[in-house]
Design an enzyme around this catalytic site. Sequence first.
Site, PDB file in Angstrom:
ATOM      1  N   TYR A 249      53.759  24.679  81.398  1.00 43.28           N
ATOM      2  CA  TYR A 249      54.751  24.456  82.466  1.00 43.28           C
ATOM      3  C   TYR A 249      55.052  22.966  82.656  1.00 43.28           C
ATOM      4  O   TYR A 249      55.305  22.520  83.774  1.00 43.28           O
ATOM      5  CB  TYR A 249      54.266  24.996  83.816  1.00 43.28           C
ATOM      6  CG  TYR A 249      53.850  26.439  83.814  1.00 43.28           C
ATOM      7  CD1 TYR A 249      54.794  27.458  83.691  1.00 43.28           C
ATOM      8  CD2 TYR A 249      52.515  26.802  83.949  1.00 43.28           C
ATOM      9  CE1 TYR A 249      54.412  28.783  83.697  1.00 43.28           C
ATOM     10  CE2 TYR A 249      52.136  28.121  83.954  1.00 43.28           C
ATOM     11  CZ  TYR A 249      53.090  29.110  83.821  1.00 43.28           C
ATOM     12  OH  TYR A 249      52.713  30.419  83.828  1.00 43.28           O
TER      13      TYR A 249
ATOM     14  N   TYR B   5      55.763  38.277  89.987  1.00 43.15           N
ATOM     15  CA  TYR B   5      55.265  37.494  88.844  1.00 43.15           C
ATOM     16  C   TYR B   5      54.016  38.189  88.324  1.00 43.15           C
ATOM     17  O   TYR B   5      53.040  38.376  89.057  1.00 43.15           O
ATOM     18  CB  TYR B   5      54.927  36.045  89.228  1.00 43.15           C
ATOM     19  CG  TYR B   5      54.341  35.297  88.046  1.00 43.15           C
ATOM     20  CD1 TYR B   5      55.179  34.802  87.045  1.00 43.15           C
ATOM     21  CD2 TYR B   5      52.969  35.158  87.891  1.00 43.15           C
ATOM     22  CE1 TYR B   5      54.646  34.168  85.925  1.00 43.15           C
ATOM     23  CE2 TYR B   5      52.428  34.523  86.773  1.00 43.15           C
ATOM     24  CZ  TYR B   5      53.272  34.040  85.802  1.00 43.15           C
ATOM     25  OH  TYR B   5      52.742  33.418  84.691  1.00 43.15           O
TER      26      TYR B   5
ATOM     27  N   ASP C  28      48.684  44.989  90.636  1.00 44.69           N
ATOM     28  CA  ASP C  28      48.294  43.750  89.962  1.00 44.69           C
ATOM     29  C   ASP C  28      47.585  42.881  91.000  1.00 44.69           C
ATOM     30  O   ASP C  28      48.226  42.222  91.812  1.00 44.69           O
ATOM     31  CB  ASP C  28      49.552  43.065  89.399  1.00 44.69           C
ATOM     32  CG  ASP C  28      49.249  41.677  88.829  1.00 44.69           C
ATOM     33  OD1 ASP C  28      48.104  41.228  88.920  1.00 44.69           O
ATOM     34  OD2 ASP C  28      50.198  41.060  88.296  1.00 44.69           O
TER      35      ASP C  28
ATOM     36  N   LYS D  31      41.436  36.113  87.081  1.00 42.45           N
ATOM     37  CA  LYS D  31      41.255  34.926  87.919  1.00 42.45           C
ATOM     38  C   LYS D  31      39.866  34.864  88.585  1.00 42.45           C
ATOM     39  O   LYS D  31      38.900  34.545  87.909  1.00 42.45           O
ATOM     40  CB  LYS D  31      42.376  34.862  88.959  1.00 42.45           C
ATOM     41  CG  LYS D  31      43.745  34.544  88.312  1.00 42.45           C
ATOM     42  CD  LYS D  31      44.745  34.082  89.309  1.00 42.45           C
ATOM     43  CE  LYS D  31      46.131  33.890  88.749  1.00 42.45           C
ATOM     44  NZ  LYS D  31      46.370  32.586  88.145  1.00 42.45           N
TER      45      LYS D  31
END
Length: 433
Positions: free
Chosen positions: A15, A143, A249, A278
């Site tokens: 990014y 996302y 998610d 994560k």
Amino acid sequence: MNLNERDRARVWHPYTQMLTQPPLLPIVRGEGVYLYTEDGRRILDGISSWWVNIHGHSHPKLNAALAAQAQEIEHVIFAGCTHRPAVELAERLVEVMPPGLNRVFYSDNGSTAVEAAIKMAVQYWRNRGEPQHSGLITLHHAYHGDTVGAMSASEDSVFTRAFTPLLFPVERAYAPYCYRCPLGLKRETCGIDCLGDLERCLEEHGERTAAVLIEPMLQGAGGMIVWPAEFLGGVRRLCDRYGVLLIADEVLTGFGRTGRMFACEHAQVTPDILCLSKALTAGYLPLGVTAATDAIYEAFLSTDRGQTFFHGHSYTANPLACAVAIASLDLFRENHVLARVARLEQQMRAGLEPLRSLPRVGDVRVIGGVGVVELAGDSGYLADIGTRLGAAFLERNLLLRPLGNIVYFMPPYAITDAETQWALAQIGDVLDS
Ligand SMILES: Cc1ncc(COP(=O)(O)O)c(C=O)c1O
């Protein structure tokens, strides 16, 4: 050459526009909520190193679990072999996940956890002899990751636009983005009317849909959008009514980030498939989990080898990652971590709510260990204000990465009251100026 000069010569960052990127933070050490740089700065990690860290950096107990596991077995193929850390972690996860999720499929990051979930849902229907159930319904502002399937499911945005020719079509329904309500209503008086759009989608496309895919309670990279719990309960009811699967998610929301162990608990919902990554390994190592109900798992049991779930990755169920994940679950119990997150939530509310009176502040949202200030006006990830604010916070040794006009604070839960107070004061001062 210093680290930045050597980096500049050889590395390509995510990014990151490498042409204009200012010097990077050369991190040499981490401890608790702090990152230490090569040139002697101490910076508070206000974004949990991309939302992964929960117990603090370089935690002695997690370090010990990692070192001990490395002495036993560092990695082994997970097809045809198994190992204690993977089995024990699966057992421990089944104990804490929403009831009914009894099967753990491993992969190696958040995007792959989502890819596996999408493929699992589509093949579930195929194995059951209903291959027409092959599409996805997702939400606006979603996302789900950067691999092609996860990008297809995500909102059309600067993250996905260059790859549009590669993406498969999905149906998209309204998200409950109350500050910018898609129906122009007010949360205080609405009846969660935005759910009607998902119902319309299911009515039109339900017969061709494998699953509805959501980020429950908190849509992250799409704008740190906090949901009313009623919307989540409504999604589950609609999936049941129209006979499609629900994929949650929880790559971001899992492991306490929204104040409950899993965000689905806010509406006592069990999804058919749950994605985790994560904080699963407390920010130590990449690991993904796609958990499924017995009904999903059993649809893959067959003497026809074509019904096998043909999906896997070299580092699936890495023993080092699994060992750290188990030690992290131990810390949840020993340190009463969810109580700590509840306290963090109170502090965030007290510190951020008063910012509503600032002229540029449009909305303040808090859930669990996440505090969000949305600035009014220009929105979107590329809004210039985000970069300027990020630089201003960093000058004060607070690492935040605003999503354009959306400033959020998501520290490791190990942050102390005093450190939280300090960070909230910096946020207030910078936004005020
Ligand atoms: C909700 C959600 N799903 C999936 C992902 C992708 O995870 P990863 O970056 O590990 O591929 C992210 C990452 O931010 C996320 O927030």
